[in-house]
Design a protein around this motif. Structure first.
Motif, PDB file in Angstrom:
ATOM      1  N   LEU A  14       0.840  -1.172   0.010  1.00 53.36           N
ATOM      2  CA  LEU A  14       0.017  -0.089  -0.174  1.00 53.36           C
ATOM      3  C   LEU A  14       0.766   1.343  -0.174  1.00 53.36           C
ATOM      4  O   LEU A  14       1.790   1.387   0.691  1.00 53.36           O
ATOM      5  N   GLN A  15       0.550   2.109  -0.820  1.00 49.28           N
ATOM      6  CA  GLN A  15       1.423   3.521  -0.952  1.00 49.28           C
ATOM      7  C   GLN A  15       0.801   4.415   0.199  1.00 49.28           C
ATOM      8  O   GLN A  15       1.481   5.030   0.613  1.00 49.28           O
ATOM      9  N   LEU A  16      -0.648   4.468   0.348  1.00 43.85           N
ATOM     10  CA  LEU A  16      -0.955   5.569   1.115  1.00 43.85           C
ATOM     11  C   LEU A  16      -2.555   5.016   1.751  1.00 43.85           C
ATOM     12  O   LEU A  16      -3.315   4.167   1.262  1.00 43.85           O
ATOM     13  N   VAL A  17      -2.679   5.098   3.274  1.00 48.57           N
ATOM     14  CA  VAL A  17      -3.846   4.899   3.956  1.00 48.57           C
ATOM     15  C   VAL A  17      -4.407   6.262   4.500  1.00 48.57           C
ATOM     16  O   VAL A  17      -3.371   6.770   5.281  1.00 48.57           O
ATOM     17  N   VAL A  18      -5.538   6.571   4.527  1.00 53.17           N
ATOM     18  CA  VAL A  18      -5.937   7.690   4.949  1.00 53.17           C
ATOM     19  C   VAL A  18      -7.243   7.371   5.994  1.00 53.17           C
ATOM     20  O   VAL A  18      -8.012   6.399   5.795  1.00 53.17           O
ATOM     21  N   ILE A  19      -7.033   7.829   7.157  1.00 54.49           N
ATOM     22  CA  ILE A  19      -8.012   7.628   8.292  1.00 54.49           C
ATOM     23  C   ILE A  19      -8.576   8.496   8.802  1.00 54.49           C
ATOM     24  O   ILE A  19      -8.109   9.935   8.560  1.00 54.49           O
ATOM     25  N   PRO A  20      -9.998   8.528   9.545  1.00 53.46           N
ATOM     26  CA  PRO A  20     -10.600   9.587   9.867  1.00 53.46           C
ATOM     27  C   PRO A  20     -10.049  10.316  11.302  1.00 53.46           C
ATOM     28  O   PRO A  20      -9.353   9.432  12.114  1.00 53.46           O
ATOM     29  N   CYS A  21     -10.417  11.487  11.367  1.00 51.96           N
ATOM     30  CA  CYS A  21     -10.022  12.156  12.738  1.00 51.96           C
ATOM     31  C   CYS A  21     -11.221  11.491  13.606  1.00 51.96           C
ATOM     32  O   CYS A  21     -11.645  10.329  13.410  1.00 51.96           O
ATOM     33  N   GLY A  22     -11.418  12.063  14.686  1.00 51.19           N
ATOM     34  CA  GLY A  22     -12.339  11.685  15.714  1.00 51.19           C
ATOM     35  C   GLY A  22     -12.973  12.689  16.399  1.00 51.19           C
ATOM     36  O   GLY A  22     -12.309  13.706  16.642  1.00 51.19           O
ATOM     37  N   VAL A  51      -5.950   3.414   0.174  1.00 50.42           N
ATOM     38  CA  VAL A  51      -7.077   2.727   0.988  1.00 50.42           C
ATOM     39  C   VAL A  51      -7.554   3.863   1.924  1.00 50.42           C
ATOM     40  O   VAL A  51      -6.809   4.546   2.444  1.00 50.42           O
ATOM     41  N   ALA A  52      -8.806   3.900   2.156  1.00 46.23           N
ATOM     42  CA  ALA A  52      -9.553   4.890   3.142  1.00 46.23           C
ATOM     43  C   ALA A  52     -10.387   4.139   4.024  1.00 46.23           C
ATOM     44  O   ALA A  52     -11.137   3.152   3.684  1.00 46.23           O
ATOM     45  N   LEU A  53     -10.077   4.155   5.492  1.00 43.35           N
ATOM     46  CA  LEU A  53     -11.025   3.701   6.342  1.00 43.35           C
ATOM     47  C   LEU A  53     -11.786   4.777   6.955  1.00 43.35           C
ATOM     48  O   LEU A  53     -11.148   5.904   7.401  1.00 43.35           O
ATOM     49  N   GLY A  54     -13.129   4.506   7.076  1.00 45.02           N
ATOM     50  CA  GLY A  54     -13.940   5.546   7.714  1.00 45.02           C
ATOM     51  C   GLY A  54     -15.235   5.332   7.176  1.00 45.02           C
ATOM     52  O   GLY A  54     -15.437   4.719   6.335  1.00 45.02           O
ATOM     53  N   GLY A  55     -16.303   6.450   7.291  1.00 44.28           N
ATOM     54  CA  GLY A  55     -17.452   6.555   7.050  1.00 44.28           C
ATOM     55  C   GLY A  55     -17.738   7.299   5.865  1.00 44.28           C
ATOM     56  O   GLY A  55     -16.849   7.494   5.119  1.00 44.28           O
ATOM     57  N   VAL A  56     -18.986   7.505   5.552  1.00 37.49           N
ATOM     58  CA  VAL A  56     -19.306   7.867   4.211  1.00 37.49           C
ATOM     59  C   VAL A  56     -18.909   9.242   3.787  1.00 37.49           C
ATOM     60  O   VAL A  56     -18.101   9.635   2.697  1.00 37.49           O
ATOM     61  N   ARG A  57     -18.836  10.232   4.747  1.00 37.46           N
ATOM     62  CA  ARG A  57     -18.405  11.761   4.570  1.00 37.46           C
ATOM     63  C   ARG A  57     -16.674  11.555   4.306  1.00 37.46           C
ATOM     64  O   ARG A  57     -16.198  12.338   3.333  1.00 37.46           O
ATOM     65  N   HIS A  83      -9.786   2.443  -2.372  1.00 41.30           N
ATOM     66  CA  HIS A  83     -10.152   1.186  -2.069  1.00 41.30           C
ATOM     67  C   HIS A  83     -11.066   1.412  -0.706  1.00 41.30           C
ATOM     68  O   HIS A  83     -10.207   2.174   0.244  1.00 41.30           O
ATOM     69  N   THR A  84     -12.081   1.026  -0.472  1.00 44.75           N
ATOM     70  CA  THR A  84     -12.776   1.380   0.851  1.00 44.75           C
ATOM     71  C   THR A  84     -13.369  -0.075   1.373  1.00 44.75           C
ATOM     72  O   THR A  84     -14.544  -0.273   1.369  1.00 44.75           O
ATOM     73  N   PRO A  85     -12.469  -0.828   2.249  1.00 41.25           N
ATOM     74  CA  PRO A  85     -12.667  -2.098   2.914  1.00 41.25           C
ATOM     75  C   PRO A  85     -13.868  -1.992   3.688  1.00 41.25           C
ATOM     76  O   PRO A  85     -14.519  -2.882   4.146  1.00 41.25           O
ATOM     77  N   LEU A  86     -14.369  -0.604   4.328  1.00 39.98           N
ATOM     78  CA  LEU A  86     -15.716  -0.713   5.216  1.00 39.98           C
ATOM     79  C   LEU A  86     -16.775  -0.368   4.525  1.00 39.98           C
ATOM     80  O   LEU A  86     -17.812  -0.417   5.110  1.00 39.98           O
TER      81      LEU A  86
END
Length: 151
Positions: free
Chosen positions: A12-20, A104-110, A123-126
């Motif tokens: 994987l080159q990049l994973v983007v995760i949400p704040c909280g 890859v992005a992990l997180g909700g719809v927004r 890619h959105t595994p969730l």
């Protein structure tokens, strides 16, 4: 984007995760600022994927490196003062990461919608989960190395 690839089949080159929404009460590194269980689950799953680059998508600040020091804030995605897709694209362009693949992005719809505005091939595994419990189970599977289909 539907595909039959699995997370463990490529680097994987990049994973983007949400704040909280749960944050520390004083300035801190973005890696430490977000203390909620959902953010932590996304972070732990992202770490397990061993990407070349891991970024946090902050509703206020946009793309953050783990070492960026920020002040606590109360801005949800979609709020008037939240980061826009245009700002996100500008940040990614300045960082010269627009062309990265796979992403890859992990997180909700927004969160996914914003990430997709820069990386349409993300890619959105969730995706397809039916709630927080479902997302947490899928994140656990990612952490445990049980390859989840990328979508």
């Amino acid at each position: 984007m539907a595909t039959n690839d699995h997370l463990d089949y490529f680097k994987l080159q990049l994973v983007v995760i949400p704040c909280g929404s749960r944050k520390l009460g004083s300035p801190a590194r973005s890696a430490d600022m977000y203390v909620g269980s959902y953010h932590r689950a996304c972070r732990n799953s992202a770490d397990a994927l061993q990407p070349d680059l891991l970024l946090i998508l902050s509703a206020r600040h946009g793309l953050l490196d783990l070492d960026d020091v920020i002040e606590p804030y109360d801005t949800p995605h979609g709020a008037a003062d939240a980061v826009t897709s245009q700002v996100l694209l500008e940040q990614a362009t300045v960082r010269d990461i627009v062309g990265l693949d796979p992403v890859v992005a992990l997180g909700g719809v927004r969160h996914i919608s914003l990430v997709r505005s820069v990386w349409p091939h993300v890619h959105t595994p969730l995706a397809g989960t039916r709630g927080m419990g479902d997302q947490m189970a899928r994140l656990a599977a990612l952490r445990e190395g049980r390859g989840m289909p990328l979508t």
